[in-house]
Design a protein around this motif. Structure first.
Motif, PDB file in Angstrom:
ATOM      1  N   LEU A 297      -2.710  23.575 -42.300  1.00 37.75           N
ATOM      2  CA  LEU A 297      -3.162  24.538 -41.292  1.00 37.75           C
ATOM      3  C   LEU A 297      -4.506  25.145 -41.673  1.00 37.75           C
ATOM      4  O   LEU A 297      -5.339  25.425 -40.793  1.00 37.75           O
ATOM      5  CB  LEU A 297      -2.108  25.633 -41.122  1.00 37.75           C
ATOM      6  CG  LEU A 297      -0.815  25.189 -40.440  1.00 37.75           C
ATOM      7  CD1 LEU A 297       0.291  26.201 -40.646  1.00 37.75           C
ATOM      8  CD2 LEU A 297      -1.054  24.961 -38.947  1.00 37.75           C
ATOM      9  N   LEU A 298      -4.710  25.343 -42.967  1.00 35.70           N
ATOM     10  CA  LEU A 298      -6.006  25.859 -43.418  1.00 35.70           C
ATOM     11  C   LEU A 298      -7.119  24.861 -43.114  1.00 35.70           C
ATOM     12  O   LEU A 298      -8.195  25.235 -42.611  1.00 35.70           O
ATOM     13  CB  LEU A 298      -5.943  26.157 -44.918  1.00 35.70           C
ATOM     14  CG  LEU A 298      -7.218  26.714 -45.556  1.00 35.70           C
ATOM     15  CD1 LEU A 298      -7.577  28.068 -44.951  1.00 35.70           C
ATOM     16  CD2 LEU A 298      -7.049  26.828 -47.071  1.00 35.70           C
ATOM     17  N   ILE A 299      -6.888  23.600 -43.399  1.00 30.00           N
ATOM     18  CA  ILE A 299      -7.882  22.565 -43.098  1.00 30.00           C
ATOM     19  C   ILE A 299      -8.114  22.476 -41.596  1.00 30.00           C
ATOM     20  O   ILE A 299      -9.252  22.318 -41.129  1.00 30.00           O
ATOM     21  CB  ILE A 299      -7.420  21.214 -43.662  1.00 30.00           C
ATOM     22  CG1 ILE A 299      -7.432  21.256 -45.192  1.00 30.00           C
ATOM     23  CG2 ILE A 299      -8.298  20.071 -43.163  1.00 30.00           C
ATOM     24  CD1 ILE A 299      -6.853  20.018 -45.851  1.00 30.00           C
ATOM     25  N   THR A 300      -7.037  22.598 -40.820  1.00 28.35           N
ATOM     26  CA  THR A 300      -7.186  22.563 -39.366  1.00 28.35           C
ATOM     27  C   THR A 300      -8.072  23.700 -38.874  1.00 28.35           C
ATOM     28  O   THR A 300      -8.949  23.509 -38.026  1.00 28.35           O
ATOM     29  CB  THR A 300      -5.807  22.649 -38.697  1.00 28.35           C
ATOM     30  OG1 THR A 300      -4.997  21.552 -39.134  1.00 28.35           O
ATOM     31  CG2 THR A 300      -5.931  22.597 -37.181  1.00 28.35           C
ATOM     32  N   GLY A 301      -7.854  24.906 -39.417  1.00 22.66           N
ATOM     33  CA  GLY A 301      -8.687  26.034 -39.038  1.00 22.66           C
ATOM     34  C   GLY A 301     -10.135  25.855 -39.414  1.00 22.66           C
ATOM     35  O   GLY A 301     -11.046  26.262 -38.675  1.00 22.66           O
ATOM     36  N   LEU A 302     -10.372  25.214 -40.564  1.00 27.73           N
ATOM     37  CA  LEU A 302     -11.753  24.979 -40.994  1.00 27.73           C
ATOM     38  C   LEU A 302     -12.446  23.930 -40.126  1.00 27.73           C
ATOM     39  O   LEU A 302     -13.662  23.988 -39.918  1.00 27.73           O
ATOM     40  CB  LEU A 302     -11.775  24.523 -42.456  1.00 27.73           C
ATOM     41  CG  LEU A 302     -11.343  25.565 -43.503  1.00 27.73           C
ATOM     42  CD1 LEU A 302     -11.236  24.925 -44.878  1.00 27.73           C
ATOM     43  CD2 LEU A 302     -12.312  26.738 -43.525  1.00 27.73           C
TER      44      LEU A 302
ATOM     45  N   ALA B 256     -11.346  16.187 -42.224  1.00 25.04           N
ATOM     46  CA  ALA B 256     -10.091  16.881 -41.916  1.00 25.04           C
ATOM     47  C   ALA B 256      -8.996  15.889 -41.532  1.00 25.04           C
ATOM     48  O   ALA B 256      -7.849  16.025 -41.965  1.00 25.04           O
ATOM     49  CB  ALA B 256     -10.325  17.883 -40.788  1.00 25.04           C
ATOM     50  N   ARG B 257      -9.362  14.887 -40.715  1.00 25.12           N
ATOM     51  CA  ARG B 257      -8.364  13.887 -40.322  1.00 25.12           C
ATOM     52  C   ARG B 257      -7.829  13.153 -41.541  1.00 25.12           C
ATOM     53  O   ARG B 257      -6.616  12.936 -41.673  1.00 25.12           O
ATOM     54  CB  ARG B 257      -8.977  12.901 -39.334  1.00 25.12           C
ATOM     55  CG  ARG B 257      -9.283  13.483 -37.960  1.00 25.12           C
ATOM     56  CD  ARG B 257      -9.601  12.374 -36.981  1.00 25.12           C
ATOM     57  NE  ARG B 257     -10.131  12.896 -35.724  1.00 25.12           N
ATOM     58  CZ  ARG B 257     -11.412  12.970 -35.421  1.00 25.12           C
ATOM     59  NH1 ARG B 257     -12.323  12.517 -36.295  1.00 25.12           N
ATOM     60  NH2 ARG B 257     -11.810  13.452 -34.271  1.00 25.12           N
ATOM     61  N   LEU B 258      -8.726  12.738 -42.433  1.00 23.49           N
ATOM     62  CA  LEU B 258      -8.287  12.024 -43.631  1.00 23.49           C
ATOM     63  C   LEU B 258      -7.400  12.906 -44.506  1.00 23.49           C
ATOM     64  O   LEU B 258      -6.377  12.455 -45.044  1.00 23.49           O
ATOM     65  CB  LEU B 258      -9.510  11.542 -44.424  1.00 23.49           C
ATOM     66  CG  LEU B 258     -10.362  10.459 -43.752  1.00 23.49           C
ATOM     67  CD1 LEU B 258     -11.605  10.154 -44.598  1.00 23.49           C
ATOM     68  CD2 LEU B 258      -9.548   9.191 -43.533  1.00 23.49           C
ATOM     69  N   ALA B 259      -7.788  14.175 -44.643  1.00 25.24           N
ATOM     70  CA  ALA B 259      -6.990  15.097 -45.459  1.00 25.24           C
ATOM     71  C   ALA B 259      -5.613  15.321 -44.847  1.00 25.24           C
ATOM     72  O   ALA B 259      -4.596  15.338 -45.558  1.00 25.24           O
ATOM     73  CB  ALA B 259      -7.734  16.416 -45.610  1.00 25.24           C
ATOM     74  N   LEU B 260      -5.554  15.479 -43.535  1.00 28.24           N
ATOM     75  CA  LEU B 260      -4.268  15.693 -42.869  1.00 28.24           C
ATOM     76  C   LEU B 260      -3.377  14.461 -42.966  1.00 28.24           C
ATOM     77  O   LEU B 260      -2.156  14.574 -43.143  1.00 28.24           O
ATOM     78  CB  LEU B 260      -4.490  16.073 -41.406  1.00 28.24           C
ATOM     79  CG  LEU B 260      -5.141  17.444 -41.170  1.00 28.24           C
ATOM     80  CD1 LEU B 260      -5.397  17.674 -39.688  1.00 28.24           C
ATOM     81  CD2 LEU B 260      -4.261  18.554 -41.733  1.00 28.24           C
ATOM     82  N   LEU B 261      -3.988  13.274 -42.860  1.00 25.10           N
ATOM     83  CA  LEU B 261      -3.204  12.046 -43.034  1.00 25.10           C
ATOM     84  C   LEU B 261      -2.651  11.962 -44.457  1.00 25.10           C
ATOM     85  O   LEU B 261      -1.497  11.563 -44.666  1.00 25.10           O
ATOM     86  CB  LEU B 261      -4.071  10.826 -42.724  1.00 25.10           C
ATOM     87  CG  LEU B 261      -4.363  10.553 -41.245  1.00 25.10           C
ATOM     88  CD1 LEU B 261      -5.345   9.385 -41.102  1.00 25.10           C
ATOM     89  CD2 LEU B 261      -3.068  10.250 -40.491  1.00 25.10           C
ATOM     90  N   GLY B 262      -3.461  12.340 -45.433  1.00 25.79           N
ATOM     91  CA  GLY B 262      -2.991  12.336 -46.812  1.00 25.79           C
ATOM     92  C   GLY B 262      -1.862  13.325 -47.040  1.00 25.79           C
ATOM     93  O   GLY B 262      -0.880  13.024 -47.732  1.00 25.79           O
ATOM     94  N   LEU B 263      -1.994  14.516 -46.449  1.00 24.25           N
ATOM     95  CA  LEU B 263      -0.934  15.510 -46.575  1.00 24.25           C
ATOM     96  C   LEU B 263       0.346  15.050 -45.886  1.00 24.25           C
ATOM     97  O   LEU B 263       1.456  15.268 -46.395  1.00 24.25           O
ATOM     98  CB  LEU B 263      -1.399  16.842 -45.985  1.00 24.25           C
ATOM     99  CG  LEU B 263      -2.488  17.575 -46.775  1.00 24.25           C
ATOM    100  CD1 LEU B 263      -3.003  18.760 -45.974  1.00 24.25           C
ATOM    101  CD2 LEU B 263      -1.955  18.031 -48.124  1.00 24.25           C
ATOM    102  N   ALA B 264       0.204  14.420 -44.713  1.00 26.07           N
ATOM    103  CA  ALA B 264       1.381  13.896 -44.016  1.00 26.07           C
ATOM    104  C   ALA B 264       2.069  12.820 -44.849  1.00 26.07           C
ATOM    105  O   ALA B 264       3.302  12.781 -44.951  1.00 26.07           O
ATOM    106  CB  ALA B 264       0.982  13.345 -42.650  1.00 26.07           C
TER     107      ALA B 264
END
Length: 289
Positions: free
Chosen positions: A50-55, A122-130
């Protein structure tokens, strides 16, 4: 002049409130049978996501909403850690101080535009977190707690008979409980509630039989780390009429699904009421019709 709230702000606030409820419900571990370790890790993953999404969002007030929900996820994460691991006061102080420094630092970095994330990153980071979350859930599903109840073959109903009371009562060991955690993560344990009853007697209404743990259920550990084991002694407390045919005898011990069974000879039945207790808890949560 009375302050006014536009409809968009109201909807955003409601979204944040429901997000808090969702996070708290997830942390309660009611809907998901996850270990303590993985539940805490997923809450932390949600905070970072969520923090990355906000950024990555450059549109007001969606970025503010994302930051608000991220902060709530962190608060729920911190509260969950404190409630499950019961850290020392000094540890709680360090966690709170570090959290204050974290959010002050994030606020300063945002104000100075020193913390930015482009959408591709952000997309790459969110995919990694998922992917990390899926791996954690997959690893958590491997194995489960091993609960073993070993009962003695028989028990002697020998006790004391007070002169002024026509009863025989006693307290004896009848078995052991062992719970082991062979999995990778810390898990909550639920000590099975046991019930004892004496079948095959002339008047079961006048007999009092109770099976308990030593130490008591509330004194046992409520969670186990990897390869940890908890054990307890099963004890039988009985109160029988002094003239009962079973008083002073040795009777067999059996596992049973309920006490509503009959035997041709005196038999001690040990019943696991886990399912009944769970069903009772579920029924109490349902609204009255």
């Amino acid at each position: 002049m009375a302050p006014t709230i536009d409809s968009e702000t109201l909807l955003y606030v409601l979204g944040v409130v429901f997000a808090l409820g969702t996070l708290a419900f997830f942390a309660s571990n009611v809907a998901f049978d996850l270990s303590i370790t993985v539940t805490a890790a997923l809450l932390l993953v949600a905070f970072v996501a969520l923090l990355i999404t906000g950024l990555a969002i450059d549109r007001e007030p969606l970025d503010t909403v994302a930051f608000a929900v991220a902060g709530l996820a962190y608060v729920v994460f911190l509260g969950y850690i404190a409630s499950q691991y019961n850290p020392a006061a000094s540890t709680v102080f360090v966690l709170l101080a570090a959290s204050a420094g974290l959010f002050v630092g994030l606020g300063y970095a945002l104000q100075e535009n020193r913390l930015t994330v482009d959408r591709r990153t952000a997309r790459l980071a969110l995919l990694g977190l998922a992917a990390a979350g899926i791996l954690l859930i997959g690893a958590d599903s491997i194995g489960e707690l091993e609960t073993t109840i070993e009962l003695d073959d028989e028990v002697g109903l020998h006790g004391s008979t007070p002169a002024e009371e026509p009863v025989v009562y006693g307290d004896q060991r009848i078995g052991t409980l062992t719970i082991r955690n062979p999995t990778l993560f810390t898990r909550p344990i639920d000590v099975p509630p046991l019930e004892g009853c004496l079948a095959g007697t002339d008047d079961r209404r006048r007999t009092s039989v109770d099976v308990s743990y030593e130490p008591r259920r509330y004194q046992l550990a409520d969670r186990l780390r990897r390869d940890e084991t908890v054990t307890a002694t099963l004890r039988l407390q009985f109160d029988l009429p002094a003239n009962a045919t079973v008083a002073g005898q040795r009777v067999p011990i059996e596992r049973a699904d309920s006490c509503a069974v009959t035997r041709s000879e005196p038999t001690l039945l040990v019943v696991d009421n886990s399912q009944r207790e769970a069903a009772s808890a579920t029924a109490s949560d349902r609204p009255d019709r």
